[in-house]
Design an enzyme around this catalytic site. Structure first.
Site: not given
Ligand code: DX5
Ligand code: ZN
Length: 244
Positions: A10, A35, A37, A39, A73, A75, A144, A149-150, A152, A186, A188, A208-209
């Site tokens: 991501s 990916h 994102d 928003m 994706h 949102m 999800m 929204g965020f 990490g 998607d 964590g 992502g993170s």
């Protein structure tokens, strides 16, 4: 069984000042998808990027001469006006949240009419029965494992039994329709839980993170992606053995 594992880094955790380079670096590191994102500070409490940025990264999303699919994706709410814009900007897959469209079937048809793969996204608290009546038209089901929204955030454990149920629905729909449907997760996802996520049935893992980490170069991304992939492949093998 044996769907193979796709890893979709991501860009939310990438360096936005060097986005083209980051896309090239994660692809060199083994990314199967990019990916992306989107928003809108309305459907989710954050604001990111739109079709112009998708179009700008498109020429960088290549492996040799082969395009690497951009997995958009959304949102955002409403969704329909943005769908043709992202199709035009080079999206290979466009996914939207069930709650963000007044007419889910219409939004799916719109995506497919533009020659783009269609995905439906389910939030952690969204029940699987929203897939009834539409699953056979989908190319992707995205569960999800955090609230959107965020980047990490911590993985929500109740996603695992939900993935197991979704795996059965996706397998049945693929059998009925003869079409391929990916099951993506998607939020964590990292090396520590990739095995359990794949054993529960996911075949496409957004991270992502967990990917944009360490020294933030191709070698660091390659190590992160390989770690997640190895764990996920082990989980998938266990799933295949359980379901023989
Ligand atoms: C969250 C986004 C995710 C996010 C995942 O709303 O949809 O794609 O970037 O980030 P990690 O992998 O850090 O949870
Ligand atoms: Zn996402």
């Amino acid at each position: 069984m044996g769907h193979g594992i796709r890893i979709a880094p991501s860009l939310l955790s990438a360096d936005f000042a060097r986005l083209g380079e980051e896309v090239r670096a994660v692809i060199a590191a083994g990314a199967d998808l990019i990916h992306f994102d989107v928003m809108d500070n309305h459907y989710v409490p954050n604001l990111t990027v739109g079709p112009l940025v998708c179009q700008a990264i498109k020429p960088h999303a290549v492996s040799g001469n082969k395009p690497v699919p951009i997995d958009v994706h959304l949102m955002v709410k409403p969704v329909d006006a943005l769908i043709p814009m992202f199709a035009q900007a080079g999206a290979a897959i466009i996914s939207f949240h069930h709650e963000a469209s007044e007419h889910v079937d219409r939004s799916i048809q719109l995506i497919r009419s533009l020659g783009v793969k269609a995905g439906l996204v389910l939030n952690p608290a969204t029940p699987l029965n929203v897939l009834d009546h539409v699953i056979e038209q989908l190319d992707l089901v995205l569960l999800m494992s955090v609230n959107p929204g965020f980047g990490g955030q911590g993985f929500i454990e109740s996603t695992l039994p939900k993935l197991e149920k979704a795996r059965r629905l996706v397998d049945a729909a693929m059998k009925n329709s003869g079409r391929e449907i990916w099951l993506e997760v998607d939020g964590g996802v990292k090396r520590d839980n990739a095995r359990r996520v794949a054993e529960a049935g996911a075949d496409t893992l957004v991270a992502g993170s967990a990917v944009f980490t360490g020294a933030r170069n191709t070698a660091a991304y390659a190590e992160a992606i390989a770690g997640i992939r190895d764990e996920a492949l082990a989980g998938q093998q266990r799933l295949a053995m359980e379901t023989v």
